[in-house]
Design a protein around this motif. Sequence first.
Motif: not given
Length: 210
Positions: A164-188
Amino acid sequence: SKNAAHLEPFCYGMVEIVPGKQLDHLITVVPIDAFVGIRTSLAKSLGASAVVSATERLLEAGESDKRIWQTLLGWLKYVDSAKNFQPLLVDGYILILLHCLGLAPRLDQCINCGKSFREVIWNGQPALYFAGGGLVCDTCRIKKEYVGEQLASLGLREVSTLQLLLTGEWQKISAFPLEVAEAKRVHALVYQFLSYHTERKIGDWGKLQL
């Protein structure tokens, strides 16, 4: 000094620069947008600082790239007008920047043996292979780990988010539901991949955002 107000971080404007013998001289600045929505939000300002800093560090002075410029400007405009700021937007921008530089991870099949995405995801434990630049299946993961290659285990959730991040669709990315732990994992994963593929030190924006 007369142009200082138009040269603050995130200011967008047209500038006139005259080359000098040792230093170039900035003559005039015509402001276009100050991105007030970013400036009045601490979360947005931190995110924008990370994006602008990473862009500056990864590019060479004097080298133009219209895709990167349009991506950066589009990102700033979206974040400026967004009601809420999702830190995942910074990770998305970084992946798009890597894509423009020819360094984005490939996630549609095993980059080592060519197995389909379906085979990779549903058979064993896939991983992100940093040196190879993408997804590897369980069999290839074991081989790479045996010789000491750098890998990070992935699940379907992480792969889907990275795609999803590679699509560059900022609105969809902003609305994508992620738990804090999941977001940290993706960021890492994004930060590790970026760090592996660049020789320049870039600060971990996740420490400021999450």
